[in-house]
Design an enzyme around this catalytic site. Structure first.
Site, PDB file in Angstrom:
ATOM      1  N   GLU A  89       0.777  -1.257  -0.080  1.00 24.79           N
ATOM      2  CA  GLU A  89      -0.118   0.037   0.035  1.00 24.79           C
ATOM      3  C   GLU A  89       0.865   1.368  -0.064  1.00 24.79           C
ATOM      4  OE1 GLU A  89      -3.657   0.287  -0.035  1.00 24.79           O
ATOM      5  OE2 GLU A  89      -3.186  -1.946  -0.537  1.00 24.79           O
ATOM      6  N   SER A 476     -54.244 -24.281  37.201  1.00 23.43           N
ATOM      7  CA  SER A 476     -53.812 -24.860  38.652  1.00 23.43           C
ATOM      8  C   SER A 476     -52.253 -24.604  38.830  1.00 23.43           C
ATOM      9  CB  SER A 476     -54.138 -26.432  38.560  1.00 23.43           C
ATOM     10  OG  SER A 476     -55.457 -26.632  38.300  1.00 23.43           O
TER      11      SER A 476
END
Length: 800
Positions: A89, A476
């Site tokens: 780069e 229940s």
């Protein structure tokens, strides 16, 4: 005009133009530079980084992010990785002062020839300036700003600091920002473990991450790797032999395994919602938080599997619904071609997928999956009823009453791979996706920590978390709350209540008389019944009588202090669980019983730490530094004693009888002390099983999102308990067998089971019953001619 005079004029014009240009450039520089961001801000570089969600053992279970970035210091990066990026780069990175004039000139010539911007010529320093301080548009003005900032950066930052910014900021494809995230993405490695060949692959990506992706375009990635290695050789970073060896190295591309653990999605989604609500979306997705949760990964996965297995088994009990669809000849060819692409190799055991029915006889069904052939034995199809395979083109016929299904060749079936045969053929099982939904939540009652949370069959299909967001009738399963309230009102486990018919009459809105005749599940009545037996057998009428005696308002207040937050019906139907609550609420209430009367607020996050190590939230005050302002401490998980240890033990002891002698019998499969209660609503629209051992409580629920019956006899015991038992068997493997601790105030007395009064220890029909201190009966059964039954509805009885 003489030549000398002409030359002087030209020199004056040229000088004027040059001065004008210099003045303009100086003016532009002063104008632009005054408006540029300060490079000093880069010293406090805080890019978006991932938030990590951890299980209770510190293992990674999920990540949250906008940009998947993991910061690493330059000292951790291999020198070859840095050299690879520099060579590819910005070869003169270590020599220039931010600008490489030769590269800029070379790029300018290429752009002029191309008639547009095709090459940038930017240095690494310029790329950092563009990425962190500027916008990405491709204009000369941006390049001018970039150059100024690069020059300034080189004055304020070292080369190592610039590399730190660059190599942590750069995008390298597939959601990876920075070299550490890319190393994990492509090679499943930490950056310090990368080879030269792998370093060169990463260094070749910045120019075009998608074009050179080793996932999608390995050949192009290798070409780019060769370029990087050649540049490293030319710059003297590596000898040619190393480059040749790296080029010949076989690359093993190992896609990063997703940290989202299978089965954990409902839990982690709840964590995400909490974080965004508490800390905001930006901090949650970019702040690099470390979130320590209470999830036990093994328990979570066991809970998810238990819920899925239970839903599948329930669905099979409801019968086969027929094929997914019917294909004609052309559609069958396309289907098999697509399957060939999807499954070039045999699908793994346990995989559920679509297959094409090509034949069926009395022995088996034959199914094609691409180029693979599978067989479903007829003996494994009893759950699907009488399956009749007919010729292609005939219609599907389903007679659900007689459990008959007719389907033609060319039907697409959902199948599951059972095993691979040696000849490459597959053993399959017929499958179908459940239509009902389920939920499970598990808590440590001693801390309130949520160890597992499952909100449905499949998070990818439905993100609605039924463990905490759904409000359903508990039936229940609510009764233990009523019984606990009664114990604090003077009842004991030996109290006798008459289980006899009731009629309630009231005036309707139009003045008409309405009647309510509550009855027990089986429609029969048992007469004088102890509290213990009534709860174990889940008698409705006894519970209603108890509720009327202690008062509805009192019972509602009692349920609220146990942790029920949803609105509760202020009438006697509350005894039958007529008010909708969430599984987490019921688990919270039961955890009070399991924890000796102390309620913890359920919590699924134990600590949140920011990227700098500062504790933002914790369940432990010791995690905050001494002298910290109390207002800066976010401490969660408050606890409070809400009922006495005696009451908590007594209701637990009663619920042990539910397991040993009542509807919760399936929990006996654990082989250890357990307390539990079933819950079933009218028409079996909801089924529950809630229970606990001293170290863990779990609640299992099953029902349809659009309420309808789960099916005949699909009670809590049958429809919900199997998931609870399967989960608890797995979850308790690492926990020792324990009995519920008995408080000092509990007394055990021999009781006559018919009357609830004292009995001689050597008498017949004697049971030892538990009592809170001072509540045991003082008279013997022989002294009483009548059962000490508490019947508060004699007037109603006289009306019958």
């Amino acid at each position: 005009m003489s030549p000398s005079k002409l030359l002087r004029i030209l020199l004056l014009i040229t000088g004027g133009l040059l001065v004008t240009m210099i003045v303009c450039l100086l003016g532009a520089y002063l104008y632009v530079s005054a408006r540029l961001p300060k490079v000093e801000t880069l010293a406090d570089y805080k890019p978006p980084v991932i938030t990590r969600i951890l299980g209770d053992d510190g293992s990674l279970i999920a990540e949250l992010y906008r940009e998947r970035r993991i910061l690493v210091p330059v000292s951790t990066m291999p020198r070859q990785l840095i050299e690879a990026f520099v060579a590819a780069e910005d070869a003169k990175f270590f020599q220039h002062k931010g600008l490489d004039l030769e590269s800029i000139a070379r790029a300018a010539l290429k752009n002029i020839r191309a008639g547009g911007i095709v090459q940038g010529g930017s240095t690494i320093t310029q790329q950092v300036a563009k990425s962190l301080l500027l916008t990405p548009e491709r204009k000369f003005s941006r390049k001018f700003k970039e150059a100024i900032l690069a020059w300034r950066m080189e004055k304020h930052l070292t080369k190592e600091e610039i590399l730190y910014l660059y190599l942590n900021q750069i995008y390298l494809g597939h959601g990876a920002y920075g070299v550490q995230a890319a190393a994990e993405n492509y090679f499943a490695k930490n950056v310090e473990d990368l080879s030269l060949a792998e370093c060169a692959i990463l260094a070749g990506l910045p120019q075009a991450p998608s074009r050179y992706s080793p996932y999608r375009h390995l050949k192009k990635a290798k070409d780019r790797q060769r370029y990087v290695l050649e540049r490293m050789t030319q710059e003297g970073y590596i000898p040619a032999e190393d480059a040749i060896q790296a080029l010949s190295e076989e690359l093993v591309i190992l896609p990063r395994s997703k940290p989202q653990i299978p089965g954990a999605a409902y839990f982690t989604e709840q964590v995400r919602r909490y974080l965004e609500k508490t800390f905001g979306s930006d901090l949650t997705l970019t702040g690099g938080l470390e979130v320590h949760t209470t999830m036990n990964l093994a328990m979570q996965q066991a809970a998810q599997q238990a819920v899925r297995n239970n839903l599948r088994n329930h669905d099979r009990r409801q019968g086969y619904r027929g094929p997914l669809r019917i294909l004609d000849k052309q559609e069958q060819e396309l289907f098999l071609a697509e399957q060939n692409t999807t499954w070039p190799e045999a699908p793994p055991v346990g995989e559920r997928l679509e297959g094409l029915l090509i034949k069926g006889d009395k022995k088996e069904l034959v199914v094609r999956i691409g180029s693979f052939t599978g067989f479903i034995p007829r003996k494994d199809l009893s759950w699907a009823g009488n399956l009749k395979i007919v010729a292609e083109g005939q219609p599907v016929k389903i007679d659900s009453n007689k459990k008959r299904v007719q389907m033609p060749v060319g039907s697409v079936l959902l199948v599951e791979v059972v095993r691979h045969q040696k000849d490459g053929k597959l053993d399959l099982a017929l499958a179908q996706e459940p239509q009902a939904q389920g939920a499970m939540v598990a808590l440590d009652p001693r801390s309130g920590e949520v160890k597992a949370m499952v909100g449905g069959y499949d998070f990818s299909q439905s993100q609605f978390n039924r463990a905490i967001q759904a409000k359903r009738l508990p039936g229940s399963a609510f009764k233990p709350l009523i019984y606990a309230a009664a114990l604090d009102k003077g009842y004991t486990p030996a109290t006798i209540v008459l289980d006899t018919p009731l009629i309630y009459r009231e005036k309707g809105e139009q003045g008409q008389e309405k009647e309510w005749k509550p009855k027990n599940y089986r429609g029969s009545f048992s007469g004088p019944t102890s509290l213990r037996r009534a709860l174990a057998r889940s008698y409705n009428v006894v519970t209603i009588k108890i509720l009327q005696d202690i008062g509805v308002r009192y019972a509602i207040g009692y349920a609220k202090k146990l942790g029920i937050e949803s609105p509760l019906a202020a009438d006697l139907t509350l005894a039958l669980g007529s008010s909708a609550i969430s599984p987490l609420e019921l688990a919270t209430a039961y955890s009070v019983f399991a924890n000796g009367g102390v309620r913890f607020t359920p919590n699924y996050i134990s600590k949140v730490v920011d990227r700098n190590g500062k504790v933002l939230e914790s369940v432990d005050p010791a995690d905050f530094p001494e002298g910290a302002d109390d207002q800066q401490k976010l401490i969660r998980n408050p606890s409070e004693r809400v009922i006495s240890p005696d009451t908590a033990y007594l209701i637990t002891n009663l619920m042990e009888s539910v397991v040993q002698n009542g509807t919760g019998f399936r929990a006996k499969a654990l082989g250890r002390p357990a307390a539990a209660k079933t819950g079933t609503t009218n028409d079996q629209k909801d089924a529950w099983f809630a229970g606990y051992v001293p170290q863990l409580i779990a609640v299992s629920w099953i029902g349809y999102d659009q309420e309808r019956s789960l099916g005949k006899r699909e009670t809590g015991s049958r429809a919900a308990a199997p998931a609870w038992v399967e989960f608890m068997k797995e979850a308790l493997q690492s926990l020792p067998r324990q009995h519920f601790p008995v408080p000092d105030g509990i007394e055990f007395r021999p009781i006559d089971s018919d009357t609830g009064l004292l009995a001689p220890e050597d008498g017949s029909d004697v049971v030892f019953e538990a009592f809170a201190s001072g509540t045991a009966p003082t008279h013997y059964a022989i002294e009483s001619k009548q059962p000490s039954a508490q019947d508060f509805f004699k007037l109603d009885m006289e009306d019958l």
